[in-house]
Design a protein around this motif. Structure first.
Motif, PDB file in Angstrom:
ATOM      1  N   GLU A   1       0.765  11.030   9.620  1.00  9.56           N
ATOM      2  CA  GLU A   1       0.406   9.682   9.299  1.00  9.56           C
ATOM      3  C   GLU A   1       1.435   8.985   8.497  1.00  9.56           C
ATOM      4  OE1 GLU A   1      -3.686   9.573   7.836  1.00  9.56           O
ATOM      5  OE2 GLU A   1      -4.425  10.018   9.772  1.00  9.56           O
ATOM      6  N   PRO A   2       2.184   9.818   7.765  1.00  9.43           N
ATOM      7  CA  PRO A   2       3.201   8.976   7.005  1.00  9.43           C
ATOM      8  C   PRO A   2       4.139   8.041   7.780  1.00  9.43           C
ATOM      9  CG  PRO A   2       3.149  11.210   6.187  1.00  9.43           C
ATOM     10  CD  PRO A   2       2.076  11.165   7.231  1.00  9.43           C
TER      11      PRO A   2
ATOM     12  N   ALA B   1       5.398   2.784  10.449  1.00  4.26           N
ATOM     13  CA  ALA B   1       5.418   1.563  11.684  1.00  4.26           C
ATOM     14  C   ALA B   1       4.435   0.519  11.170  1.00  4.26           C
ATOM     15  CB  ALA B   1       4.783   2.236  12.948  1.00  4.26           C
ATOM     16  N   LEU B   2       3.254   0.793  10.479  1.00  6.23           N
ATOM     17  CA  LEU B   2       2.650  -0.362  10.107  1.00  6.23           C
ATOM     18  C   LEU B   2       3.393  -1.267   8.996  1.00  6.23           C
ATOM     19  CD1 LEU B   2      -0.882   1.585   9.688  1.00  6.23           C
ATOM     20  CD2 LEU B   2      -0.280  -0.240  11.083  1.00  6.23           C
ATOM     21  N   ALA B   3       4.099  -0.609   8.052  1.00  2.00           N
ATOM     22  CA  ALA B   3       4.928  -0.843   7.070  1.00  2.00           C
ATOM     23  C   ALA B   3       6.101  -2.026   7.912  1.00  2.00           C
ATOM     24  CB  ALA B   3       5.732   0.102   6.124  1.00  2.00           C
ATOM     25  N   ILE B   4       6.520  -1.633   8.806  1.00  2.00           N
ATOM     26  CA  ILE B   4       7.274  -2.269   9.442  1.00  2.00           C
ATOM     27  C   ILE B   4       7.030  -3.583  10.061  1.00  2.00           C
ATOM     28  CG2 ILE B   4       9.125  -2.285  11.771  1.00  2.00           C
ATOM     29  CD1 ILE B   4       9.845   0.680  11.152  1.00  2.00           C
ATOM     30  N   GLY B   5       5.712  -3.563  10.428  1.00  4.28           N
ATOM     31  CA  GLY B   5       4.816  -4.618  10.866  1.00  4.28           C
ATOM     32  C   GLY B   5       4.058  -4.650  11.783  1.00  4.28           C
ATOM     33  N   ALA B   6       3.622  -3.181  12.520  1.00  2.00           N
ATOM     34  CA  ALA B   6       2.650  -3.312  13.362  1.00  2.00           C
ATOM     35  C   ALA B   6       1.452  -3.698  12.746  1.00  2.00           C
ATOM     36  CB  ALA B   6       2.693  -1.840  13.856  1.00  2.00           C
TER      37      ALA B   6
ATOM     38  N   MET C   1       9.069  -4.264   0.843  1.00  2.00           N
ATOM     39  CA  MET C   1       8.101  -3.812  -0.076  1.00  2.00           C
ATOM     40  C   MET C   1       6.802  -4.187  -0.088  1.00  2.00           C
ATOM     41  SD  MET C   1       7.534  -1.692  -2.528  1.00  2.00           S
ATOM     42  CE  MET C   1       8.907  -0.930  -3.245  1.00  2.00           C
ATOM     43  N   ARG C   2       6.735  -5.527   0.536  1.00  2.00           N
ATOM     44  CA  ARG C   2       5.649  -6.314   0.898  1.00  2.00           C
ATOM     45  C   ARG C   2       4.896  -5.721   1.938  1.00  2.00           C
ATOM     46  NH1 ARG C   2       4.309 -10.740   3.921  1.00  2.00           N
ATOM     47  NH2 ARG C   2       2.351 -11.714   3.392  1.00  2.00           N
ATOM     48  N   GLY C   3       5.763  -5.271   3.114  1.00  2.00           N
ATOM     49  CA  GLY C   3       5.379  -4.668   4.110  1.00  2.00           C
ATOM     50  C   GLY C   3       4.697  -3.090   3.826  1.00  2.00           C
ATOM     51  N   ILE C   4       5.348  -2.571   2.739  1.00  2.00           N
ATOM     52  CA  ILE C   4       4.715  -0.990   2.589  1.00  2.00           C
ATOM     53  C   ILE C   4       3.333  -1.178   1.843  1.00  2.00           C
ATOM     54  CG2 ILE C   4       5.227   0.808   0.997  1.00  2.00           C
ATOM     55  CD1 ILE C   4       8.423   0.123   1.649  1.00  2.00           C
ATOM     56  N   MET C   5       3.261  -2.257   0.915  1.00  2.00           N
ATOM     57  CA  MET C   5       2.012  -2.510   0.476  1.00  2.00           C
ATOM     58  C   MET C   5       0.861  -2.555   1.437  1.00  2.00           C
ATOM     59  SD  MET C   5       2.731  -1.642  -2.550  1.00  2.00           S
ATOM     60  CE  MET C   5       1.194  -2.180  -3.670  1.00  2.00           C
TER      61      MET C   5
ATOM     62  N   LYS D   1      -0.869  -0.131   3.725  1.00  2.00           N
ATOM     63  CA  LYS D   1      -1.943   0.713   3.103  1.00  2.00           C
ATOM     64  C   LYS D   1      -3.306   0.257   3.515  1.00  2.00           C
ATOM     65  CE  LYS D   1       0.863   2.368  -0.669  1.00  2.00           C
ATOM     66  NZ  LYS D   1       1.376   1.988  -2.050  1.00  2.00           N
ATOM     67  N   ARG D   2      -3.405  -0.942   3.772  1.00  2.00           N
ATOM     68  CA  ARG D   2      -4.599  -1.750   4.035  1.00  2.00           C
ATOM     69  C   ARG D   2      -4.952  -2.041   5.580  1.00  2.00           C
ATOM     70  NH1 ARG D   2      -3.136  -4.913  -0.325  1.00  2.00           N
ATOM     71  NH2 ARG D   2      -2.794  -6.718   1.027  1.00  2.00           N
ATOM     72  N   LYS D   3      -3.868  -1.733   6.401  1.00  2.00           N
ATOM     73  CA  LYS D   3      -4.101  -1.932   7.758  1.00  2.00           C
ATOM     74  C   LYS D   3      -4.770  -0.820   8.419  1.00  2.00           C
ATOM     75  CE  LYS D   3       0.181  -4.466   8.668  1.00  2.00           C
ATOM     76  NZ  LYS D   3       1.654  -4.621   9.052  1.00  2.00           N
ATOM     77  N   PRO D   4      -5.401  -1.261   9.301  1.00  2.00           N
ATOM     78  CA  PRO D   4      -6.516   0.087  10.141  1.00  2.00           C
ATOM     79  C   PRO D   4      -5.498   1.133  10.783  1.00  2.00           C
ATOM     80  CG  PRO D   4      -6.583  -2.331  11.283  1.00  2.00           C
ATOM     81  CD  PRO D   4      -5.549  -2.468  10.104  1.00  2.00           C
TER      82      PRO D   4
END
Lengths: 246, 320
Positions: free
Chosen positions: A70-71, A76-81, A189-193, A196-199
């Motif tokens: 999961e990390p 990948a979600l933090a990068i923008g998926a 940093m914004r992507g990392i935050m 956490k909320r992305k599905p």
């Protein structure tokens, strides 16, 4: 239009690999990353989406792995998926992994599916092609570029001594290699935050039997020490008379 | 029966093709069976017959203009049809661009376990066990293929060629309806350049070469030896050399007989792409550079001054 990017969770490429009793990878101290080619694929998928004038709606990532991946998926979600799917299963071989992803594709609506040309751990070059065939759609291998123009994708694929630009009937699987994106995107940093909320949806596996069984591992034989020479003449003489390679 | 897909380049086979057939023939001895080759494209009978010299007893030749476009779905469908018709139990393909595109689709169609990039014959026939490099050359895995049909892709320049004169029969075959999913818009191909995978000697440069202009002696040495030219990743990232010359983990993986590393420090990612070379020569100013651990021969010095000396020494050798 949506894009699916398949992610492999692999040891960092600088890892000195070790095995437990020659049977399985010793995971102690191993740093895990997104497979380098998958990371480039994700980067390009996001660039395509951003440049598509909202025609490409969503970039989804999928991984077959236990909770410990999961990390990597969050990265990948933090990068923008936009969203992620984890199929809750230890990957066993390419055939069984592709069968798990097949279910995700059948339930989704993806026009392009990206896989890296290989994973840097098992180097099989297999999942993308197997997946395309299981779904019954086209595939293009050795893809080093994709552009979205006039509602269609122009694909650059590497051939011996050059490249071709091709169109392919969609949906299609593209197995991508170096060149697809210049550098992988780094999470801000914004992507990392936001990540956490992305599905991140977890689905249970269908457990198709693998065709391969990895029964053991060996380290390469230690090679002889390097023979040092002082001059170019001496070197050429050894290559000619001793190694007999020139 | 062992089926081998024998790709052609403008109607000709290469050493790589004969290596595949040689591998198939040696495996056929272990399995007590015969070798059938499959050729797609316009190849003259005389060229097809050369496959017999390495042990193929039959070649199935498919020649259809539509197949001038490489479409993975079409090619893999045809190969799987032939495999079923001939009751193939093992399929062997090159581990190159075409092989990497076709083999996984065949694996799905035939429910056949695929092991890509093998270098040697199976270590055991029952259970069918093969060895391949994993973790980009850092280790070997022993893999059992559990399915009835097995697919192997062979790593180029790993097995060598073995002559085995056989009478060879040619059969022409016409596949039923061909529906191409791929349309080629443009082809860009540099003519005449030796492909890195085919090169038996490779001359490679790294950051230690300092500038793109310093590549002249590398090209000169390569020409003198009939060698291919390559580079490390920073060099292609800088744009000093084209991306298709990058050898290493994320670039090309090669196994020439002789690999020259000039001014390459030998990062683990670079070694992953070249460690299968039979002989590695390193020239580097840094005596602690990791490339020397992988090298067979080492010279501590500046590649830019050593290169002209090597060119002179080889010229002298060639003239003697």
């Amino acid at each position: 239009m949506n894009i699916l990017v398949c992610l492999s969770h692999v040891p960092d490429t600088t890892t000195k690999v070790k095995f437990v009793d020659g049977k399985e990878l010793n995971k102690t101290g191993v740093q895990w990353i997104i497979n380098p080619w998958d990371e480039l694929a994700l980067t390009r998928a996001l660039e395509l989406k951003e440049g598509s004038g909202r025609k490409i709606k969503k970039v989804t990532v999928v991984n077959v792995g236990p909770k410990t991946t999961e990390p990597t998926i969050r990265k990948a979600l933090a990068i923008g998926a936009d969203n992620a799917i984890r199929i809750n299963k230890e990957p066993l071989d390419a055939f069984s992994v592709a069968n798990e992803i097949l279910e995700v594709i059948n339930k989704g609506d993806y026009q392009l599916i990206f896989t890296g040309i290989e994973s840097s751990d098992y180097n099989s070059n297999s999942v993308g092609g197997i997946l395309a065939d299981l779904v019954g759609i086209n595939s293009v291998s050795a893809v080093s570029g994709v552009d979205f123009e006039n509602d269609s994708f122009k694909i650059k694929r590497e051939i011996d001594g050059g490249y071709e630009l091709v169109n392919v009937v969609l949906p299609a699987v593209l197995t991508v290699q170096k060149g697809i994106a210049i550098n992988p995107r780094i999470p801000a940093m914004r992507g990392i935050m936001m990540a956490k909320r992305k599905p991140l949806q977890v689905v249970e596996p269908c457990n198709v039997e693998p065709l391969l069984e990895y029964v053991g591992y060996e380290m390469p034989k230690a090679k002889a020490a390097c023979k040092y020479v002082e001059t170019a003449n001496e070197l050429i003489d050894l290559l000619h008379n001793e190694a007999k390679v020139i | 029966m062992i089926l081998i897909y024998t790709e052609n380049w403008d109607g000709k086979f290469k050493k790589l093709t004969y290596e595949l057939v040689s591998y198939g023939s040696e495996l056929a001895k272990q399995l007590n069976t015969n070798v059938v080759a499959l050729s797609i494209g316009m190849v003259e009978d005389a060229e097809l017959k050369t496959l017999g010299k390495y042990g193929a007893s039959k070649v199935i030749s498919i020649n259809n203009d539509k197949l001038n476009t490489f479409d993975t779905q079409t090619y893999s469908t045809i190969i799987s049809q032939i495999a079923e018709r001939e009751s193939a139990n093992t399929i062997i393909i090159a581990n190159n661009n075409i092989g990497k595109a076709i083999s996984p689709r065949l694996s799905a169609k035939l429910k056949a376990g695929l092991v890509s990039g093998v270098e040697n014959l199976p270590t055991s026939i029952a259970p069918f066990t093969v060895q391949k490099k994993v973790f980009t050359g850092k280790a070997y895995a022993n893999i059992v293929i559990k399915s009835d049909i097995k697919i192997l892709t062979l790593f180029q320049n790993s097995f060598g060629i073995i002559e085995a004169d056989k009478d060879i029969e040619i059969e022409n075959y016409n596949p039923a309806d061909i529906n191409l999913g791929t349309t080629v818009l443009e082809t860009h191909k540099a003519g005449g350049k030796l492909l890195l995978g085919d090169a038996e000697i490779v001359v490679s440069g790294g950051r230690g070469m300092k500038t793109a202009e310093n590549w002249k002696p590398i090209e000169e040495l390569a020409e003198l030896l009939g060698a291919g030219t390559a580079c490390s990743r920073p060099v292609s990232d800088e744009g000093w050399r084209p991306h298709d010359e990058h050898v290493g983990q994320t670039g090309k993986i090669i196994a020439p007989n002789l690999y020259f590393a000039f001014g390459i420090s030998g990062a683990i990612q670079h070694l992953g792409g070249v460690s299968s070379s039979k002989c590695i020569v390193a020239v580097n100013t840094d005596k602690d550079a990791p490339i020397f651990e992988a090298a067979n021969y080492g010279l501590i010095g500046d590649a830019r001054t050593i290169l002209p000396e090597m060119i002179a020494a080889i010229t002298k050798l060639k003239n003697s």
